[in-house]
Write a protein that holds these residues in place. Structure first.
Motif, mmCIF file in Angstrom:
data_model
loop_
_atom_site.group_PDB
_atom_site.id
_atom_site.type_symbol
_atom_site.label_atom_id
_atom_site.label_comp_id
_atom_site.label_asym_id
_atom_site.label_seq_id
_atom_site.Cartn_x
_atom_site.Cartn_y
_atom_site.Cartn_z
ATOM 1 N N MET A 50 1.520 -1.468 0.057
ATOM 2 C CA MET A 50 0.127 -0.355 0.078
ATOM 3 C C MET A 50 0.912 1.447 -0.174
ATOM 4 N N ARG A 53 -2.089 2.519 -2.875
ATOM 5 C CA ARG A 53 -3.513 2.220 -2.921
ATOM 6 C C ARG A 53 -4.485 2.755 -3.338
ATOM 7 N N ALA A 55 -8.028 2.029 -5.710
ATOM 8 C CA ALA A 55 -8.880 1.513 -7.199
ATOM 9 C C ALA A 55 -8.013 1.709 -8.303
ATOM 10 N N PRO A 56 -8.299 3.107 -8.858
ATOM 11 C CA PRO A 56 -7.941 3.218 -10.014
ATOM 12 C C PRO A 56 -6.226 3.527 -9.823
ATOM 13 N N CYS A 162 -12.757 5.803 4.567
ATOM 14 C CA CYS A 162 -11.701 5.706 3.748
ATOM 15 C C CYS A 162 -11.220 6.966 2.601
ATOM 16 N N ASN A 163 -10.231 6.815 1.957
ATOM 17 C CA ASN A 163 -9.651 7.464 1.234
ATOM 18 C C ASN A 163 -9.998 6.659 -0.218
ATOM 19 N N ALA A 164 -11.293 8.147 -0.567
ATOM 20 C CA ALA A 164 -11.603 8.008 -1.734
ATOM 21 C C ALA A 164 -11.406 9.408 -3.308
ATOM 22 N N ALA A 168 -6.099 8.100 -4.124
ATOM 23 C CA ALA A 168 -7.032 6.916 -4.656
ATOM 24 C C ALA A 168 -6.821 6.868 -6.117
ATOM 25 N N THR A 169 -6.642 8.246 -6.471
ATOM 26 C CA THR A 169 -6.533 7.126 -7.728
ATOM 27 C C THR A 169 -5.637 8.358 -8.951
ATOM 28 N N THR A 174 -12.207 10.229 -6.656
ATOM 29 C CA THR A 174 -14.006 9.535 -6.989
ATOM 30 C C THR A 174 -14.842 10.350 -5.868
ATOM 31 N N GLN A 201 -6.756 5.514 6.341
ATOM 32 C CA GLN A 201 -7.000 6.142 5.180
ATOM 33 C C GLN A 201 -7.348 7.500 5.623
ATOM 34 N N GLY A 240 -15.965 5.906 -1.674
ATOM 35 C CA GLY A 240 -15.775 4.927 -2.822
ATOM 36 C C GLY A 240 -16.129 3.898 -3.236
ATOM 37 N N SER A 241 -15.618 3.015 -4.635
ATOM 38 C CA SER A 241 -15.824 1.989 -4.398
ATOM 39 C C SER A 241 -14.590 1.008 -5.159
ATOM 40 N N ASP A 242 -14.089 -0.216 -4.771
ATOM 41 C CA ASP A 242 -13.183 -1.065 -5.548
ATOM 42 C C ASP A 242 -13.281 -1.822 -6.327
ATOM 43 N N ASN A 252 -16.225 -1.923 -0.850
ATOM 44 C CA ASN A 252 -15.654 -0.710 -0.470
ATOM 45 C C ASN A 252 -15.243 -0.886 0.876
ATOM 46 N N LYS A 253 -14.638 -0.319 1.810
ATOM 47 C CA LYS A 253 -13.145 -0.410 2.649
ATOM 48 C C LYS A 253 -13.950 -0.493 3.051
HETATM 49 C C1 LIG Z 1 -11.073 5.215 -5.527
HETATM 50 S S1 LIG Z 1 -10.753 3.980 -5.283
HETATM 51 C C2 LIG Z 1 -10.637 4.047 -3.441
HETATM 52 C C3 LIG Z 1 -10.462 3.106 -2.277
HETATM 53 O O1 LIG Z 1 -9.729 2.161 -2.415
HETATM 54 C C4 LIG Z 1 -9.605 2.218 -1.076
HETATM 55 O O2 LIG Z 1 -9.231 0.609 -0.625
HETATM 56 P P1 LIG Z 1 -7.428 0.818 0.102
HETATM 57 O O3 LIG Z 1 -6.772 1.678 0.718
HETATM 58 O O4 LIG Z 1 -7.482 -0.373 0.824
HETATM 59 O O5 LIG Z 1 -6.639 0.117 -2.020
HETATM 60 C C5 LIG Z 1 -10.616 2.162 -0.212
HETATM 61 O O6 LIG Z 1 -11.814 0.838 -0.369
HETATM 62 C C6 LIG Z 1 -11.377 3.298 -1.185
HETATM 63 O O7 LIG Z 1 -12.404 3.818 -1.209
#
Ligand SMILES: CSC[C@H]1O[C@H](OP(=O)(O)O)[C@H](O)[C@@H]1O
Length: 365
Positions: A50, A53, A55-56, A162-164, A168-169, A174, A201, A240-242, A252-253
């Motif tokens: 991470m 980290r 999704a995008p 979390c962090n979107a 995260a992109t 997002t 996050q 956000g969403s994964d 999502n988280k």
């Molecule tokens: C814009 S995707 C963000 C999404 O990803 C995060 O997961 P991680 O930090 O474990 O990669 C989290 O689910 C966020 O909402």
């Protein structure tokens, strides 16, 4: 987005043209450090630990990792090995597999000597598309916030989990993109930031982003969100969403589902913001079908932060010897989702809603 007035992206090609630089997110918010990824293994470790980290972003990082791997072995078999090696780093975010499959499919018609450079350029195209998609998500989502402000005449209070954000992109983010666009347009917005245990996050990354952009916000314990909704303190939730299914179930988280339940119980609109690359058109039952990453229990039993003298430290916070479970994501059923904010507009969380935005998928449905 900007850090101390300096524009940054989370990942970008190095000046040497054959490696990439990333922001090391394990060091934020207390240290801003760039990390160079020189090989496929560097990319895999960065995704798994991470350093990068979201999704995008892990999709783009994996695409660059594939390009770096082809520098060693650009054969058809080499492509397959690299795709599987990188896809195994994290199982839940669909963007990872989507990006790898997109690059691999195009490589098959590229002469072997040209494949590494082609893949590197394709990873860059995916990154540019992500920036455009996330900005468009921001524009569409900002209308929701400006309409709420027009209706109430006061600051719009948003809860996010979390962090979107742009971290995260590649840029914009997002769930946070609508907040940036609305804030920059003069819509008064305040964000309640779920700390988001166990890796925090929200407390570490979302708060860092909002501080840097000057967006008013308040960090809260994860378990405070329902109470705030009960007392009318939250106007809207945006997460956000994964991975989101063709039927609108939102993965999502961990903890997102609990927020959606509280939002439903208190009639608070609950949106998920995501680009096309996060939709898994092959699934229609997220709870049953989406693989949920189980991460190391040490993320729950230990906390890393900064000491008063500025040094980083990791401390133990769980009774020694107690077993720990650490599912990293959960799935919010579509029935709890008010709408899905995409780069093409806002859809209801349903098969018809998503197909109305992506009609080209109707033939495949
Ligand atoms: C814009 S995707 C963000 C999404 O990803 C995060 O997961 P991680 O930090 O474990 O990669 C989290 O689910 C966020 O909402």
């Amino acid at each position: 987005m900007k850090i101390d007035g300096q524009p940054y992206r989370t990942i970008f090609p190095d000046a040497d043209g054959v490696s990439v630089q990333v922001i090391d997110q394990t060091r934020l918010p207390f240290a801003f450090e760039l990390k160079r990824l020189r090989s496929m293994h560097d990319a895999a470790v960065a995704i798994r630990t991470m350093v990068v980290r979201g999704a995008p972003l892990i999709g783009v990082a994996a695409a660059y990792g594939l390009a770096l791997g082809l520098a060693k072995d650009a054969s058809d078999a080499g492509i397959e090995r690299a795709v599987e090696f990188l896809a195994e780093t994290r199982p839940t975010a669909i963007n990872l597999r989507w990006a790898l499959d997109r690059v691999a499919a195009k490589l098959r018609t590229v002469p072997i000597p040209e494949r590494a450079a082609f893949a590197f350029a394709e990873a860059g195209r995916i990154a540019e598309e992500d920036v455009e998609s996330c900005h468009a998500i921001g524009v569409h989502g900002a209308r929701i916030l400006s309409n709420l402000h027009a209706r109430t005449g006061r600051t719009v209070n948003v809860l996010t989990h979390c962090n979107a954000g742009w971290l995260a992109t590649v840029d914009w983010g997002t769930a946070l993109a609508p907040i940036y666009v609305a804030h920059d347009a003069g819509v008064p917005v305040h964000v309640f930031v779920d700390e988001t245990r166990p890796r925090n996050q929200g407390a570490a990354l979302t708060a860092f982003e909002l501080n840097a952009h000057g967006v008013p916000h308040t960090v809260i314990a994860d378990n405070a969100g329902g109470h705030l909704m009960q007392h009318g303190r939250i106007d809207v939730c945006i997460v956000g969403s994964d991975r989101t299914t063709a039927s609108g179930d939102v993965c999502n988280k961990i903890g997102t589902y609990l927020k959606a339940l509280a939002a439903s119980d208190n009639r608070v609109p609950f949106y998920a913001a995501l680009p096309f690359s996060t939709i898994d058109w092959t699934l229609d039952d997220g709870v049953a079908q989406i693989p949920i990453e189980e991460r190391d229990g040490r993320e729950v039993s230990h906390l890393t932060g900064r000491l008063p003298d500025g040094a980083f430290a990791t401390i133990e916070v769980v009774s020694p010897g107690s077993p720990v479970a650490n599912p990293a994501f959960d799935v919010t059923p579509a029935r709890l989702v008010t709408g899905i904010i995409t780069e093409r507009g806002v859809a209801t969380a349903s098969a018809d809603g998503l197909l109305s935005l992506y009609p080209e998928r109707r033939a495949a449905a």
